[in-house]
Design a protein around this motif. Structure first.
Motif, PDB file in Angstrom:
ATOM      1  N   ILE A   1      -5.345   9.231  -0.537  1.00 58.29           N
ATOM      2  CA  ILE A   1      -4.995  10.592  -0.139  1.00 58.29           C
ATOM      3  C   ILE A   1      -5.610  10.942   1.211  1.00 58.29           C
ATOM      4  N   GLU A   2      -6.897  10.696   1.382  1.00 53.94           N
ATOM      5  CA  GLU A   2      -7.567  10.987   2.644  1.00 53.94           C
ATOM      6  C   GLU A   2      -7.600   9.746   3.539  1.00 53.94           C
ATOM      7  N   GLN A   3      -8.109   8.622   3.019  1.00 50.97           N
ATOM      8  CA  GLN A   3      -8.154   7.378   3.774  1.00 50.97           C
ATOM      9  C   GLN A   3      -8.265   6.215   2.810  1.00 50.97           C
ATOM     10  N   ALA A   4      -7.858   5.050   3.284  1.00 50.46           N
ATOM     11  CA  ALA A   4      -7.957   3.852   2.458  1.00 50.46           C
ATOM     12  C   ALA A   4      -9.422   3.466   2.312  1.00 50.46           C
TER      13      ALA A   4
ATOM     14  N   SER B   1       1.489  -0.727  -8.658  1.00 48.95           N
ATOM     15  CA  SER B   1       0.990   0.456  -7.948  1.00 48.95           C
ATOM     16  C   SER B   1       0.104   1.329  -8.820  1.00 48.95           C
ATOM     17  N   THR B   2       0.148   1.144 -10.135  1.00 48.91           N
ATOM     18  CA  THR B   2      -0.703   1.914 -11.050  1.00 48.91           C
ATOM     19  C   THR B   2      -1.593   0.987 -11.878  1.00 48.91           C
ATOM     20  N   LEU B   3      -1.892  -0.178 -11.354  1.00 49.05           N
ATOM     21  CA  LEU B   3      -2.622  -1.191 -12.112  1.00 49.05           C
ATOM     22  C   LEU B   3      -4.030  -0.730 -12.473  1.00 49.05           C
ATOM     23  N   ALA B   4      -4.421  -1.013 -13.703  1.00 49.77           N
ATOM     24  CA  ALA B   4      -5.798  -0.795 -14.167  1.00 49.77           C
ATOM     25  C   ALA B   4      -6.199  -1.995 -15.006  1.00 49.77           C
ATOM     26  N   VAL B   5      -7.389  -2.519 -14.746  1.00 49.83           N
ATOM     27  CA  VAL B   5      -7.862  -3.733 -15.412  1.00 49.83           C
ATOM     28  C   VAL B   5      -9.223  -3.448 -16.034  1.00 49.83           C
ATOM     29  N   GLN B   6      -9.382  -3.861 -17.286  1.00 47.89           N
ATOM     30  CA  GLN B   6     -10.658  -3.740 -17.968  1.00 47.89           C
ATOM     31  C   GLN B   6     -11.158  -5.138 -18.304  1.00 47.89           C
ATOM     32  N   MET B   7     -12.425  -5.423 -17.964  1.00 48.39           N
ATOM     33  CA  MET B   7     -12.954  -6.775 -18.058  1.00 48.39           C
ATOM     34  C   MET B   7     -14.268  -6.811 -18.822  1.00 48.39           C
ATOM     35  N   THR B   8     -14.470  -7.913 -19.548  1.00 43.61           N
ATOM     36  CA  THR B   8     -15.731  -8.194 -20.223  1.00 43.61           C
ATOM     37  C   THR B   8     -16.406  -9.344 -19.500  1.00 43.61           C
ATOM     38  N   SER B   9     -17.655  -9.134 -19.079  1.00 41.53           N
ATOM     39  CA  SER B   9     -18.350 -10.133 -18.271  1.00 41.53           C
ATOM     40  C   SER B   9     -19.478 -10.772 -19.055  1.00 41.53           C
TER      41      SER B   9
ATOM     42  N   ARG C   1       2.059  -7.287  -3.364  1.00 44.81           N
ATOM     43  CA  ARG C   1       1.327  -8.166  -2.461  1.00 44.81           C
ATOM     44  C   ARG C   1       0.029  -7.510  -1.995  1.00 44.81           C
ATOM     45  N   ALA C   2       0.082  -6.211  -1.637  1.00 48.47           N
ATOM     46  CA  ALA C   2      -1.112  -5.516  -1.154  1.00 48.47           C
ATOM     47  C   ALA C   2      -2.140  -5.336  -2.268  1.00 48.47           C
ATOM     48  N   VAL C   3      -1.682  -4.969  -3.459  1.00 52.04           N
ATOM     49  CA  VAL C   3      -2.600  -4.779  -4.582  1.00 52.04           C
ATOM     50  C   VAL C   3      -3.235  -6.098  -4.987  1.00 52.04           C
ATOM     51  N   LEU C   4      -2.440  -7.169  -4.998  1.00 52.60           N
ATOM     52  CA  LEU C   4      -2.982  -8.477  -5.349  1.00 52.60           C
ATOM     53  C   LEU C   4      -4.064  -8.901  -4.361  1.00 52.60           C
TER      54      LEU C   4
ATOM     55  N   LEU D   1      -5.341   2.675  -1.778  1.00 50.22           N
ATOM     56  CA  LEU D   1      -4.474   1.954  -0.846  1.00 50.22           C
ATOM     57  C   LEU D   1      -3.318   2.823  -0.390  1.00 50.22           C
ATOM     58  N   VAL D   2      -2.960   2.665   0.878  1.00 46.69           N
ATOM     59  CA  VAL D   2      -1.750   3.299   1.399  1.00 46.69           C
ATOM     60  C   VAL D   2      -0.531   2.514   0.942  1.00 46.69           C
ATOM     61  N   ASP D   3      -0.589   1.209   1.085  1.00 50.08           N
ATOM     62  CA  ASP D   3       0.469   0.311   0.633  1.00 50.08           C
ATOM     63  C   ASP D   3       0.091  -0.212  -0.749  1.00 50.08           C
TER      64      ASP D   3
END
Length: 389
Positions: free
Chosen positions: A224-227, A202-210, A164-167, A158-160
């Protein structure tokens, strides 16, 4: 079909262009957010710009309404608008997330169940042919070209990277992730330390068990290059890597031990798919993503916030929310309150009775009458229609 638009942003522009390209009309734009009528006309030549959104109720100028995502200031009023439109039995397709509250989503689901009209979340990516192919690889287990899938890794660029954008990105990606890996029952969220409550997203990481046993990971990184995004399935005999740039030209690579198989998807168009899903829902066919799916996406995002706040793993229970279940919950809580109140009344009334206050001896009858009234309230459960199977 004739469509109206409530709120006007880039996503609504894309949906309007797709509807017009499919031979439909956009008749009215409500709440254009300060955009001039000339700018609206450049996208929707036949549309009329109207300030009062309530006009769509009385005039019935459209067969369905597109609803844009609410800003934080509009969240309360947007929920009221959606509730009113559902009560008026107006089919809707909304940006996902249309508001940032999980509770509002489940409240709207109650109104949707009551009205029975289509309420479609705008997540056409769930039905993308590349996602269909990944779902096939997972379903084939050890027989697939990449073997038994053990992990799913989703990287979102993401650029932003504001909260709000990450959510918003997490909620939309969660819908596709849940289709591939199944319902998530446990998750843990992490972020860089030493950041403010908003900056940590902005640095969110989520680990999930399904439920499928696949370990799923979702993370956000700077564009860096594109969203866009990259989705990787890690199997016992290889991996599948799906590149998802913003322009819809997705590319799937199956990286096997002896070769790499590449397939591109150049002709697929997300807004067009979204319009076709809405039309199909109005005609009676179930959409690829239901409103309950959207509620589960919001539930997952809400659990991520709680996991960040508490610093630990969070369980998701996926409870069914309906008028009947809400009534049972209220009655259960009311029963506890009645028992505590009865105990307090017995203590106070016995003390007052020993002091020979006039009329103090009638307390057992008053308490019994109150308990009888509460028990009679339980019969209200027969007011609700039986659950459909």
């Amino acid at each position: 079909m004739d469509f109206a638009i409530l709120g006007f942003d880039e996503q609504m522009k894309a949906w309007a262009r797709a509807a017009i390209s499919l031979g439909h009309r956009v008749t009215t734009v409500y709440d254009a957010r300060g955009i001039s009528a000339a700018d609206v006309k450049s996208t929707c030549p036949t549309a009329t710009v109207v300030d009062r959104w309530e006009a769509v109720l009385g005039e019935r100028v459209a067969d369905a309404v597109f609803v844009a995502r609410a800003t934080p200031e509009e969240a309360g009023s947007r929920t009221d608008q959606l509730r009113t439109l559902l009560q008026a039995e107006m089919p809707l397709m909304v940006a996902h997330p249309v508001v940032d509250s999980m509770l509002d989503y489940f409240e709207l689901d109650l109104f949707r169940q009551e009205s029975g009209v289509p309420l479609v979340p705008g997540v056409p990516e769930r039905a993308h042919p590349a996602i269909d192919r990944l779902a096939e690889l997972i379903a084939e287990d050890a027989r697939s070209q990449i073997g038994d899938v053990e992990q799913l890794v989703w990287e979102r660029f993401l650029v932003d990277r504001s909260q709000r954008a990450v959510l918003g990105a997490l909620v939309r990606d969660a819908d596709v992730l849940r289709r591939l890996a199944g319902e998530v029952f446990k998750l843990g969220a992490m972020a860089a330390t030493g950041q403010s409550a908003d900056a940590r997203w902005s640095t969110l990481a989520v680990q999930m068990t399904s439920e499928s046993g696949i370990l799923a990971r979702w993370s956000v990184a700077p564009a860096i290059e594109q969203a866009g995004a990259r989705l990787t399935l890690l199997g016992t005999d290889g991996k599948a890597v799906l590149g998802m740039p913003s322009q819809n030209d997705w590319k799937l690579e199956l990286q096997l031990a002896s070769e790499t198989i590449t397939q591109q998807y150049l002709d697929w168009n997300g807004p067009t798919e979204a319009i076709e899903q809405l039309v199909a829902a109005i005609e009676g066919d179930p959409p690829a993503a239901t409103w309950l799916d959207a509620c589960r996406d919001m539930e997952l995002a809400d659990a991520v916030g709680r996991s960040l706040d508490r610093g630990r793993t969070v369980d998701l229970h996926h409870e069914e929310h309906s008028e009947q279940s809400t009534f049972k919950g209220i009655m259960a809580a009311g029963g506890c309150l009645v028992l505590l109140a009865a105990l307090a009344i017995m203590v106070v009334a016995t003390t007052v009775g020993n002091l020979n206050f006039p009329g103090a001896q009638i307390w057992p009858f008053a308490l019994a009458a109150g308990l009888v009234v509460f028990l009679l309230l339980q019969t209200l459960k027969f007011v609700f229609p039986p659950e459909r199977r």
